[in-house]
Design a protein around this motif. Structure first.
Motif, PDB file in Angstrom:
ATOM      1  N   SER A  30       0.846  -1.199   0.000  1.00 50.32           N
ATOM      2  CA  SER A  30       0.000   0.000   0.000  1.00 50.32           C
ATOM      3  C   SER A  30       0.877   1.243   0.000  1.00 50.32           C
ATOM      4  CB  SER A  30      -0.931   0.021   1.213  1.00 50.32           C
ATOM      5  OG  SER A  30      -0.189   0.113   2.418  1.00 50.32           O
ATOM      6  N   VAL A  31       0.321   2.325  -0.556  1.00 47.19           N
ATOM      7  CA  VAL A  31       1.011   3.615  -0.543  1.00 47.19           C
ATOM      8  C   VAL A  31      -0.026   4.705  -0.326  1.00 47.19           C
ATOM      9  CG1 VAL A  31       0.907   3.866  -3.076  1.00 47.19           C
ATOM     10  CG2 VAL A  31       2.602   5.171  -1.771  1.00 47.19           C
ATOM     11  N   SER A  32       0.310   5.651   0.564  1.00 44.71           N
ATOM     12  CA  SER A  32      -0.553   6.806   0.818  1.00 44.71           C
ATOM     13  C   SER A  32       0.321   8.051   0.866  1.00 44.71           C
ATOM     14  CB  SER A  32      -1.268   6.671   2.163  1.00 44.71           C
ATOM     15  OG  SER A  32      -2.098   5.544   2.169  1.00 44.71           O
ATOM     16  N   PRO A  33      -0.059   9.090   0.099  1.00 39.13           N
ATOM     17  CA  PRO A  33       0.714  10.330   0.136  1.00 39.13           C
ATOM     18  C   PRO A  33       0.352  11.156   1.363  1.00 39.13           C
ATOM     19  CG  PRO A  33      -1.134  10.586  -1.348  1.00 39.13           C
ATOM     20  CD  PRO A  33      -1.164   9.153  -0.856  1.00 39.13           C
ATOM     21  N   ASN A  34       1.318  11.894   1.866  1.00 40.42           N
ATOM     22  CA  ASN A  34       1.110  12.802   2.988  1.00 40.42           C
ATOM     23  C   ASN A  34       1.399  14.230   2.524  1.00 40.42           C
ATOM     24  OD1 ASN A  34       0.650  10.588   4.859  1.00 40.42           O
ATOM     25  ND2 ASN A  34       2.829  10.191   4.637  1.00 40.42           N
ATOM     26  N   ARG A  74      -1.088  11.977  -6.536  1.00 44.13           N
ATOM     27  CA  ARG A  74      -1.569  10.995  -7.525  1.00 44.13           C
ATOM     28  C   ARG A  74      -0.749   9.698  -7.513  1.00 44.13           C
ATOM     29  NH1 ARG A  74      -1.021  15.067 -11.750  1.00 44.13           N
ATOM     30  NH2 ARG A  74       0.339  13.519 -12.714  1.00 44.13           N
ATOM     31  N   VAL A  75       0.042   9.490  -6.501  1.00 43.55           N
ATOM     32  CA  VAL A  75       0.889   8.305  -6.395  1.00 43.55           C
ATOM     33  C   VAL A  75       0.039   7.033  -6.371  1.00 43.55           C
ATOM     34  CG1 VAL A  75       0.989   8.301  -3.864  1.00 43.55           C
ATOM     35  CG2 VAL A  75       2.913   7.379  -5.184  1.00 43.55           C
ATOM     36  N   TYR A  76       0.600   5.954  -6.891  1.00 43.81           N
ATOM     37  CA  TYR A  76      -0.083   4.653  -6.872  1.00 43.81           C
ATOM     38  C   TYR A  76       0.950   3.538  -6.917  1.00 43.81           C
ATOM     39  CZ  TYR A  76       0.786   4.531 -11.948  1.00 43.81           C
ATOM     40  OH  TYR A  76       1.384   4.543 -13.186  1.00 43.81           O
ATOM     41  N   ALA A  84       4.655   4.669  -7.986  1.00 45.11           N
ATOM     42  CA  ALA A  84       4.691   5.291  -9.310  1.00 45.11           C
ATOM     43  C   ALA A  84       3.786   6.513  -9.379  1.00 45.11           C
ATOM     44  CB  ALA A  84       4.259   4.275 -10.365  1.00 45.11           C
ATOM     45  N   TRP A  85       4.117   7.369 -10.336  1.00 40.81           N
ATOM     46  CA  TRP A  85       3.305   8.529 -10.679  1.00 40.81           C
ATOM     47  C   TRP A  85       3.253   8.598 -12.195  1.00 40.81           C
ATOM     48  CZ3 TRP A  85       7.118   8.880  -6.945  1.00 40.81           C
ATOM     49  CH2 TRP A  85       6.733   9.337  -5.681  1.00 40.81           C
ATOM     50  N   ASP A  86       2.113   9.018 -12.730  1.00 38.79           N
ATOM     51  CA  ASP A  86       1.998   9.320 -14.156  1.00 38.79           C
ATOM     52  C   ASP A  86       2.264  10.812 -14.320  1.00 38.79           C
ATOM     53  OD1 ASP A  86       1.298   6.698 -14.819  1.00 38.79           O
ATOM     54  OD2 ASP A  86      -0.826   7.099 -14.449  1.00 38.79           O
ATOM     55  N   ASN A  99       5.784   8.039 -19.759  1.00 36.98           N
ATOM     56  CA  ASN A  99       4.879   8.879 -18.978  1.00 36.98           C
ATOM     57  C   ASN A  99       4.946   8.561 -17.482  1.00 36.98           C
ATOM     58  OD1 ASN A  99       2.668  10.874 -18.850  1.00 36.98           O
ATOM     59  ND2 ASN A  99       1.455   9.127 -18.171  1.00 36.98           N
ATOM     60  N   LYS A 100       5.578   7.454 -17.124  1.00 35.45           N
ATOM     61  CA  LYS A 100       5.575   7.008 -15.726  1.00 35.45           C
ATOM     62  C   LYS A 100       6.943   7.193 -15.085  1.00 35.45           C
ATOM     63  CE  LYS A 100       5.477   2.562 -14.506  1.00 35.45           C
ATOM     64  NZ  LYS A 100       4.971   1.209 -14.252  1.00 35.45           N
ATOM     65  N   VAL A 101       6.918   7.663 -13.826  1.00 35.06           N
ATOM     66  CA  VAL A 101       8.110   7.755 -12.988  1.00 35.06           C
ATOM     67  C   VAL A 101       7.870   6.807 -11.819  1.00 35.06           C
ATOM     68  CG1 VAL A 101       9.496   9.285 -11.550  1.00 35.06           C
ATOM     69  CG2 VAL A 101       8.443  10.166 -13.633  1.00 35.06           C
ATOM     70  N   ASP A 102       8.859   5.941 -11.522  1.00 37.56           N
ATOM     71  CA  ASP A 102       8.643   5.010 -10.418  1.00 37.56           C
ATOM     72  C   ASP A 102       9.880   4.876  -9.551  1.00 37.56           C
ATOM     73  OD1 ASP A 102      10.283   3.433 -12.003  1.00 37.56           O
ATOM     74  OD2 ASP A 102       8.809   1.886 -12.364  1.00 37.56           O
ATOM     75  N   LEU A 103       9.658   4.289  -8.394  1.00 39.33           N
ATOM     76  CA  LEU A 103      10.715   4.067  -7.410  1.00 39.33           C
ATOM     77  C   LEU A 103      10.852   2.578  -7.140  1.00 39.33           C
ATOM     78  CD1 LEU A 103       9.679   6.769  -4.754  1.00 39.33           C
ATOM     79  CD2 LEU A 103      11.378   7.014  -6.575  1.00 39.33           C
TER      80      LEU A 103
END
Length: 122
Positions: A30-34, A74-76, A84-86, A99-103
């Protein structure tokens, strides 16, 4: 045969990453932005950790669009369980890979800290 810390150090890993791999890779569930540009991450071993994204959110990098909080939020998790983010949410990143940046999930674990606690990768 399990590989220990010494094995990963001999392959050029730094100590935190060697300890991480020796203890077994973790999967992000899971991921949640703060609002402070951190992410709360859940892992398959039951841990909840916080990743500070501010160090890599810089102008002139692929992460520049996410300096705006509404974009950062908009992280997912993508299909490989990477954070990732689009860049453009109207474009399908499965069709347009640029179009995607990821970690990396591995870096997310090693570079994060336990929720409410001090850094302790492993």
């Amino acid at each position: 045969m399990a590989k220990d810390v010494a094995y990963y150090l001999s392959k050029g890993f730094d100590r935190p990453m060697a300890e991480y791999f020796a203890s077994g890779r973790k999967r992000i569930t899971s991921v949640s932005p703060n609002d402070d540009f951190t992410l709360t991450l859940g892992f398959d071993n039951g841990e909840t950790r916080v990743l500070d994204c501010k160090p890599f959110l810089e102008e002139g990098t692929v992460f520049a669009p996410f300096l705006r909080l509404e974009n950062f939020r908009r992280v997912y998790l993508d299909g490989d369980h990477c954070v990732a983010w689009d860049i453009d949410p109207a474009i399908d990143s499965e069709a347009v890979w640029s179009n995607k940046v990821d970690l990396s999930p591995d870096s997310c674990y090693v570079d994060s800290v336990p929720l409410g606690g001090a850094r302790n990768a492993g």
